[in-house]
Design an enzyme around this catalytic site. Structure first.
Site, PDB file in Angstrom:
ATOM      1  N   GLU A 261       5.912 -24.532  65.647  1.00  0.00           N
ATOM      2  CA  GLU A 261       5.121 -24.922  66.812  1.00  0.00           C
ATOM      3  C   GLU A 261       3.935 -25.816  66.426  1.00  0.00           C
ATOM      4  O   GLU A 261       3.142 -25.479  65.545  1.00  0.00           O
ATOM      5  CB  GLU A 261       4.609 -23.669  67.529  1.00  0.00           C
ATOM      6  CG  GLU A 261       3.628 -23.929  68.647  1.00  0.00           C
ATOM      7  CD  GLU A 261       4.220 -24.733  69.793  1.00  0.00           C
ATOM      8  OE1 GLU A 261       3.500 -25.583  70.347  1.00  0.00           O
ATOM      9  OE2 GLU A 261       5.400 -24.504  70.123  1.00  0.00           O
ATOM     10  N   THR A 305       7.492 -28.802  73.998  1.00  0.00           N
ATOM     11  CA  THR A 305       8.407 -27.944  73.234  1.00  0.00           C
ATOM     12  C   THR A 305       9.822 -27.988  73.790  1.00  0.00           C
ATOM     13  O   THR A 305      10.797 -28.045  73.042  1.00  0.00           O
ATOM     14  CB  THR A 305       7.892 -26.490  73.232  1.00  0.00           C
ATOM     15  OG1 THR A 305       6.649 -26.443  72.525  1.00  0.00           O
ATOM     16  CG2 THR A 305       8.873 -25.565  72.549  1.00  0.00           C
ATOM     17  N   HIS A 421      -0.308 -22.626  68.166  1.00  0.00           N
ATOM     18  CA  HIS A 421      -0.339 -23.305  69.461  1.00  0.00           C
ATOM     19  C   HIS A 421      -1.787 -23.415  69.934  1.00  0.00           C
ATOM     20  O   HIS A 421      -2.579 -22.509  69.731  1.00  0.00           O
ATOM     21  CB  HIS A 421       0.492 -22.517  70.489  1.00  0.00           C
ATOM     22  CG  HIS A 421       0.793 -23.280  71.749  1.00  0.00           C
ATOM     23  ND1 HIS A 421      -0.182 -23.658  72.649  1.00  0.00           N
ATOM     24  CD2 HIS A 421       1.966 -23.728  72.262  1.00  0.00           C
ATOM     25  CE1 HIS A 421       0.373 -24.304  73.654  1.00  0.00           C
ATOM     26  NE2 HIS A 421       1.676 -24.370  73.438  1.00  0.00           N
ATOM     27  N   ASP A 483       7.790 -29.350  66.241  1.00  0.00           N
ATOM     28  CA  ASP A 483       8.304 -29.769  67.557  1.00  0.00           C
ATOM     29  C   ASP A 483       7.511 -30.907  68.191  1.00  0.00           C
ATOM     30  O   ASP A 483       8.071 -31.768  68.845  1.00  0.00           O
ATOM     31  CB  ASP A 483       8.379 -28.570  68.507  1.00  0.00           C
ATOM     32  CG  ASP A 483       7.021 -27.958  68.811  1.00  0.00           C
ATOM     33  OD1 ASP A 483       6.085 -28.144  68.018  1.00  0.00           O
ATOM     34  OD2 ASP A 483       6.904 -27.263  69.844  1.00  0.00           O
ATOM     35  N   HIS A 484       6.204 -30.942  67.985  1.00  0.00           N
ATOM     36  CA  HIS A 484       5.383 -32.009  68.574  1.00  0.00           C
ATOM     37  C   HIS A 484       3.998 -31.982  67.945  1.00  0.00           C
ATOM     38  O   HIS A 484       3.705 -31.137  67.100  1.00  0.00           O
ATOM     39  CB  HIS A 484       5.285 -31.866  70.100  1.00  0.00           C
ATOM     40  CG  HIS A 484       4.791 -30.522  70.565  1.00  0.00           C
ATOM     41  ND1 HIS A 484       3.473 -30.122  70.453  1.00  0.00           N
ATOM     42  CD2 HIS A 484       5.443 -29.475  71.136  1.00  0.00           C
ATOM     43  CE1 HIS A 484       3.330 -28.906  70.948  1.00  0.00           C
ATOM     44  NE2 HIS A 484       4.506 -28.479  71.355  1.00  0.00           N
TER      45      HIS A 484
END
Length: 712
Positions: A261, A305, A421, A483-484
């Site tokens: 994440e 996500t 996150h 993911d990003h």
């Protein structure tokens, strides 16, 4: 008693009767919010929005009756509108009990789905307290019949109805404005249907969903097989044949996806105050058993996500606005990894400690063909075991072993981590035994980011130790990817000094380069692992993985290409139509030279080359959007691939099916549990998570392992 009579006397006017019904419907809606719907209120502001959101839409809906002048029309009409709104509320109560989700307009209008979702089990889903949803209507009708509430025959002026409509509209706009303050882009990104209900109410969600459904239906109504022509032509020309040396090298192995994440590439090999942020992942990254990519980019849009998951699973892009999972995932046809591998004998599962409905995963995963989805309901997420986005990573990995060990091998399993996150908050207990110290910038999000990234690194390390002890590591290919982005462009200037950059000279080129995320393919037995400088992105994962497993990607519609192929396309398209290549970076139409990091002023020849690249990027994104928005894969049937039937999946049943298979197969079962002579392997998992570990001895700690060794 006098107070009740006084209140009822106020209801003898039409406005008074209208207000009574509004209050009663508000009361039972709030009752549903707290007794039957799990909306996850996290702050006093959210609680405030929850309490006010039914008012505006109830005023607007019941206010329609105020335009009717004859009493014989007004009273039946307003009661009928109240009844309809109650039916909508109650159907959602029943549906939520079964699916932990809200009814969409297509579900309401589609007989097969409503029949599947509600008939047969409806009676079993009722509860004694459901009488509360209907008793007010019955009571009001009786009060009218016995003339305790008197009929007001005086017609209202049209201006009264208009005034009520204006008031309701103003309240609704205010509600939306306040909701957007707490959850920006609520309606454009559509994280979760639950979020819209929590912030705007059930009526607003139904209207919103109806509009979105109509837009989708209009787009799909005239779609036909011929619309695939351009997509198939592009796919054929864009296809990259596999590297013969790499093709099939992981055939038959388990696939484990570790979704990191918000994890960006700059964390790899990064030291803060002389300490490595991610010591275990660094070792893995440079291991001889790992193919690592240092020019791998995330390509997500507003779906973040969920966009990353979609690209990873299907090799198609997310949408220009919003989340494909949330907006189209319930009905779209997919030809993704779970189904492709499932038809090759793989069992598939997702492990994620958040609610199933977030990003509409509970529906989308069924259309992707996932056999199992272990969401928050399968874990103990109480107390400090969770962050705002679900179960902490160390606990997710540990508590998933009881499910993983029963999957028939080979399996395709995905772990979605959440602790790293935004806003990157970690309990003091989780940091107590760590000597890692955060940087001291003027941005707390930047400081905390490295702390939670360090925690994620420890979590992956613990999982690896278990996989090694349990014997899974030697027979698995493990894919790890970010993911990003974790830190947004607005925070990059605070990050810049930690990267050795001058924040005063930071520009769009630097922002684009910072969109790199790690991508690693780790597998025991590889001897030539290295850091590969090939440019690629999340869109390229599926064809790369398929070829490693010995499965040709040629017959499938995929917009990515095999990273190991000599014909791999190294132009990486971003969702906003920017792009990056080994030579150039294009941001908002401005092109930079990667070597000089300066804006270039191309001559005629170079300009034509850059325009050609941009044209291909635009075409690729547009074709992907057409494919998904018009659901064109329903017309495309690759030879040997069977369309996914989402109705065969029920994620409420846990591993019952797998455990029955184990019993039926007996010694022939391929699950880890069976291979371990029906002995539980969860005791092989060790973690220093403070929620479990209470400081016994250092021998229980997990030490950093050498990824090239089979020894812990």
């Amino acid at each position: 008693m006098k107070t009740i009579k006084k209140i009822l006397s106020k209801c003898n006017t039409r406005i008074g009767f209208f207000v009574l019904l509004v209050v009663l419907f508000w009361a039972k809606t709030i009752y549903a919010y707290f007794t039957d719907f799990n909306l996850g209120v996290d702050s006093s502001f959210q609680l405030f929005l929850l309490l006010i959101n039914p008012i505006a839409t109830t005023v607007l809906m019941l206010g329609l009756a105020l335009y009717l002048k004859p009493a014989k029309l007004f009273y039946p009409a307003i009661l009928f509108l109240d009844f309809l709104n109650t039916v909508l509320l109650y159907l959602n109560v029943i549906y939520f009990r079964e699916f932990t989700d809200f009814m969409t307009v297509p579900t309401m209008t589609g007989y097969s789905k409503v029949n599947q979702g509600l008939s047969g089990s409806s009676l079993a889903l009722t509860s004694p307290h459901d009488v509360f949803y209907w008793v007010d209507i019955i009571a009001v009708i009786l009060l009218l019949l016995f003339r305790v509430i008197k009929i007001d025959k005086r017609p209202l002026k049209a201006s009264v109805g208009f005034a009520v409509f204006s008031l309701g509209s103003l309240m609704l706009v205010g509600n939306i404005t306040l909701a957007d303050m707490d959850r920006p882009q609520l309606l454009t990104r559509t994280f979760d249907r639950t979020y819209i209900v929590k912030y705007l109410g059930l009526d607003s969600f139904t209207v919103y969903d109806g509009i979105k459904s109509q837009q989708t239906n209009n787009m799909r109504a005239n779609a036909n097989k011929s619309d695939l022509t351009g997509i198939l032509k592009f796919n054929k020309e864009h296809y990259a044949a596999p590297n013969k040396k790499m093709y099939g090298m992981a055939k038959g192995k388990n696939v484990i996806i570790i979704h990191l994440e918000s994890f960006q590439q700059f964390t790899i090999d990064k030291k803060i105050n002389g300490q490595e942020v991610t010591p275990f992942l660094n070792k893995l990254y440079h291991s001889k058993s790992t193919y690592s990519f240092d020019n791998f980019f995330h390509q997500v849009g507003q779906g973040k996500t969920s966009d990353a998951e979609n690209m990873l699973e299907t090799s198609t892009y997310g949408l220009p606005q919003g989340s494909l999972f949330a907006q189209l995932g319930s009905d779209n046809t997919f030809q993704g990894a779970p189904a492709i591998l499932g038809q090759k004998g793989y069992t598939s599962a997702v492990f994620h400690g958040n609610v199933a409905s977030f990003w509409n995963r509970n529906n989308t995963y069924k259309n992707l063909g996932y056999d199992y989805f272990f969401d928050a309901s399968y874990y103990d997420t109480s107390g400090d075991k969770s962050t705002g986005y679900g179960l902490k990573d160390k606990l997710l990995f540990k508590d998933s072993t009881k499910y993983l060990q029963h999957l028939q091998q080979p399996f395709y399993a995905k772990y979605i981590t959440v602790t790293n996150h935004f806003p990157y908050q970690l309990d003091a207990e989780d940091q107590k035994d760590s000597d890692f110290k955060a940087p001291d910038t003027n941005d707390q999000a930047v400081n905390n980011y490295f702390v939670t990234a360090h925690y994620l690194d420890q979590s992956v390390q613990e999982l690896y130790a278990y996989l090694n002890k349990a014997g899974l590591l030697k027979n698995s290919v493990i894919v790890l990817y970010g993911d990003h982005y974790g830190l947004s462009n607005s925070e990059n200037t605070s990050l810049a000094p930690l990267l050795g950059k001058d924040p005063n000279n930071w520009n769009d080129f630097d922002n684009a380069q910072l969109q790199r995320v790690p991508f690693m393919i780790n597998m025991q037995g590889i001897k030539n692992g290295h850091v590969d400088h090939t440019y690629g992105g999340e869109i390229d994962v599926l064809p790369t993985l398929m070829h490693l497993l010995g499965i040709s990607s040629k017959k499938y519609i995929q917009f990515g290409t095999d990273l190991f192929s000599k014909h791999h396309d190294q132009v990486v398209a971003f969702r906003n139509r920017d792009w990056v290549s080994p030579e150039y970076t294009s941001v908002n139409g401005t092109v930079y030279d990667n070597k000089t990091q300066k804006v270039i002023h191309p001559d005629k020849k170079l300009k034509a080359k850059l325009e050609k690249i941009q044209s291909k990027v635009n075409e690729e994104l547009s074709l992907s959007d057409t494919l998904n928005e018009q659901n064109l894969l329903r017309f495309y049937h690759p030879k040997g691939f069977k369309p996914v039937n989402p109705q065969k999946y029920n994620y409420a049943n846990g591993l019952d099916h797998e455990e029955n298979i184990e019993k039926k197969l007996g010694k022939a079962s391929t699950s880890l549990y069976s291979k371990n002579h029906d002995k539980n392997t969860t005791k092989l998992y060790h973690t220093d998570a403070p929620e479990i570990y209470h400081g016994s001895t250092d021998s229980n700690r997990i030490q950093i392992t050498n990824p090239d060794s089979n020894k812990e």
